[in-house]
Design an enzyme around this catalytic site. Structure first.
Site, PDB file in Angstrom:
ATOM      1  N   GLU A   1      -9.830 -10.402  -7.840  1.00  0.00           N
ATOM      2  CA  GLU A   1      -8.724  -9.319  -7.373  1.00  0.00           C
ATOM      3  C   GLU A   1      -7.612  -9.306  -8.387  1.00  0.00           C
ATOM      4  OE1 GLU A   1      -9.829  -8.470  -2.808  1.00  0.00           O
ATOM      5  OE2 GLU A   1      -7.734  -9.329  -3.227  1.00  0.00           O
TER       6      GLU A   1
ATOM      7  N   LYS B   1       0.972  -1.027   0.160  1.00  0.00           N
ATOM      8  CA  LYS B   1       0.024   0.010   0.062  1.00  0.00           C
ATOM      9  C   LYS B   1       0.873   1.273   0.075  1.00  0.00           C
ATOM     10  CE  LYS B   1      -4.041  -2.106   1.893  1.00  0.00           C
ATOM     11  NZ  LYS B   1      -5.102  -1.878   3.500  1.00  0.00           N
TER      12      LYS B   1
ATOM     13  N   TYR C   1     -12.285  -2.057  -3.956  1.00  0.00           N
ATOM     14  CA  TYR C   1     -12.964  -2.218  -2.662  1.00  0.00           C
ATOM     15  C   TYR C   1     -14.501  -2.135  -2.442  1.00  0.00           C
ATOM     16  CZ  TYR C   1      -8.468  -2.022  -0.216  1.00  0.00           C
ATOM     17  OH  TYR C   1      -7.305  -2.378   0.435  1.00  0.00           O
TER      18      TYR C   1
HETATM   19  P1  ATP Z   1      -7.230  -5.780   3.280  1.00  0.00           P
HETATM   20  O1  ATP Z   1      -8.385  -6.020   2.517  1.00  0.00           O
HETATM   21  O2  ATP Z   1      -6.723  -4.468   2.862  1.00  0.00           O
HETATM   22  O3  ATP Z   1      -6.200  -7.031   3.101  1.00  0.00           O
HETATM   23  P2  ATP Z   1      -8.202  -6.614   5.593  1.00  0.00           P
HETATM   24  O4  ATP Z   1      -8.952  -7.864   4.936  1.00  0.00           O
HETATM   25  O5  ATP Z   1      -7.413  -7.263   6.673  1.00  0.00           O
HETATM   26  O6  ATP Z   1      -7.269  -5.746   4.890  1.00  0.00           O
HETATM   27  P3  ATP Z   1     -10.783  -5.323   5.552  1.00  0.00           P
HETATM   28  O7  ATP Z   1     -11.844  -5.259   6.506  1.00  0.00           O
HETATM   29  O8  ATP Z   1     -11.089  -5.795   4.429  1.00  0.00           O
HETATM   30  O9  ATP Z   1      -9.277  -5.840   6.061  1.00  0.00           O
HETATM   31  O10 ATP Z   1     -10.654  -3.834   5.271  1.00  0.00           O
HETATM   32  C1  ATP Z   1      -9.850  -3.323   4.106  1.00  0.00           C
HETATM   33  C2  ATP Z   1      -8.990  -2.048   4.484  1.00  0.00           C
HETATM   34  O11 ATP Z   1      -9.766  -0.965   4.766  1.00  0.00           O
HETATM   35  C3  ATP Z   1      -8.118  -2.426   5.736  1.00  0.00           C
HETATM   36  O12 ATP Z   1      -6.909  -3.040   5.356  1.00  0.00           O
HETATM   37  C4  ATP Z   1      -7.800  -0.905   6.083  1.00  0.00           C
HETATM   38  O13 ATP Z   1      -6.716  -0.385   5.322  1.00  0.00           O
HETATM   39  C5  ATP Z   1      -9.083  -0.298   6.061  1.00  0.00           C
HETATM   40  N1  ATP Z   1     -10.008  -0.471   7.209  1.00  0.00           N
HETATM   41  C6  ATP Z   1     -10.653  -1.510   7.807  1.00  0.00           C
HETATM   42  N2  ATP Z   1     -11.335  -1.149   8.927  1.00  0.00           N
HETATM   43  C7  ATP Z   1     -11.243   0.095   9.114  1.00  0.00           C
HETATM   44  C8  ATP Z   1     -11.493   1.240   9.993  1.00  0.00           C
HETATM   45  N3  ATP Z   1     -12.178   0.731  11.041  1.00  0.00           N
HETATM   46  N4  ATP Z   1     -11.299   2.482   9.826  1.00  0.00           N
HETATM   47  C9  ATP Z   1     -10.224   2.768   8.885  1.00  0.00           C
HETATM   48  N5  ATP Z   1      -9.791   2.163   7.868  1.00  0.00           N
HETATM   49  C10 ATP Z   1     -10.557   0.577   8.056  1.00  0.00           C
END
Ligand code: ATP
Ligand code: MG
Length: 138
Positions: free
Chosen positions: A126, A9, A49
């Site tokens: 993806e 990122k 996303y």
């Molecule tokens: P990624 O999809 O990026 O691998 P992840 O699967 O661990 O991460 P997700 O729940 O899919 O987490 O969230 C996607 C991304 O959104 C996170 O990686 C983070 O960058 C951001 N994110 C998630 N939750 C929050 C939050 N509560 N506040 C701000 N940003 C968040």
């Protein structure tokens, strides 16, 4: 062998951590079978996303993903999807295990340095979102 999709990122690329993250990736047995460094457009980040579009953090997240270059990768390893998520660590770096990429490099919950697919269906979506089959060489 199982493919997964990963992103280094903007926070990590900006701090010149690309090489360190790639080194850990290869040393954990992943083969980098496709890779490119690009700046995402806002529509690209929003499409990527889309599953989060109703979440309160969607706007900030998609804007953040466009603040600088990212490194997009297809990784391959036995049990690759789960293994890459283990190497990344928990979404919130404050909760990430020792030795994970997020524990060692992430700034905060949003700027958490890496992305990884969470299931075979999301990995397939993806990978195809960013790479043509001809760009992937196992
Ligand atoms: P990624 O999809 O990026 O691998 P992840 O699967 O661990 O991460 P997700 O729940 O899919 O987490 O969230 C996607 C991304 O959104 C996170 O990686 C983070 O960058 C951001 N994110 C998630 N939750 C929050 C939050 N509560 N506040 C701000 N940003 C968040
Ligand atoms: Mg996710």
């Amino acid at each position: 062998m199982e493919k997964t999709f990963a992103i280094i990122k903007p926070d990590a690329v900006e701090r010149n951590l690309t090489g360190k993250i790639l080194s850990r990736t290869e040393s954990k047995g992943f083969r980098i079978v496709a890779m490119k460094r690009v700046c995402l457009t806002l529509p690209e980040a929003e499409g990527f996303y889309h599953v989060h579009k109703e979440r309160p953090f969607f706007k900030d997240l998609t804007q953040y993903m466009c603040t600088g270059p990212v490194v997009l990768m297809v990784l391959e390893r036995e049990n690759g999807i789960k293994a890459w998520r283990e190497l990344m660590g928990a979404t919130n770096p404050a909760e990430a295990d020792e030795g994970t990429i997020r524990k060692d490099f992430a700034v905060n919950l949003e700027k958490n340095s890496v992305h990884g697919s969470d299931a075979p269906e999301t990995a397939a979506f993806e990978i195809s979102y960013f790479f043509n089959p001809a760009e992937i060489s196992s």
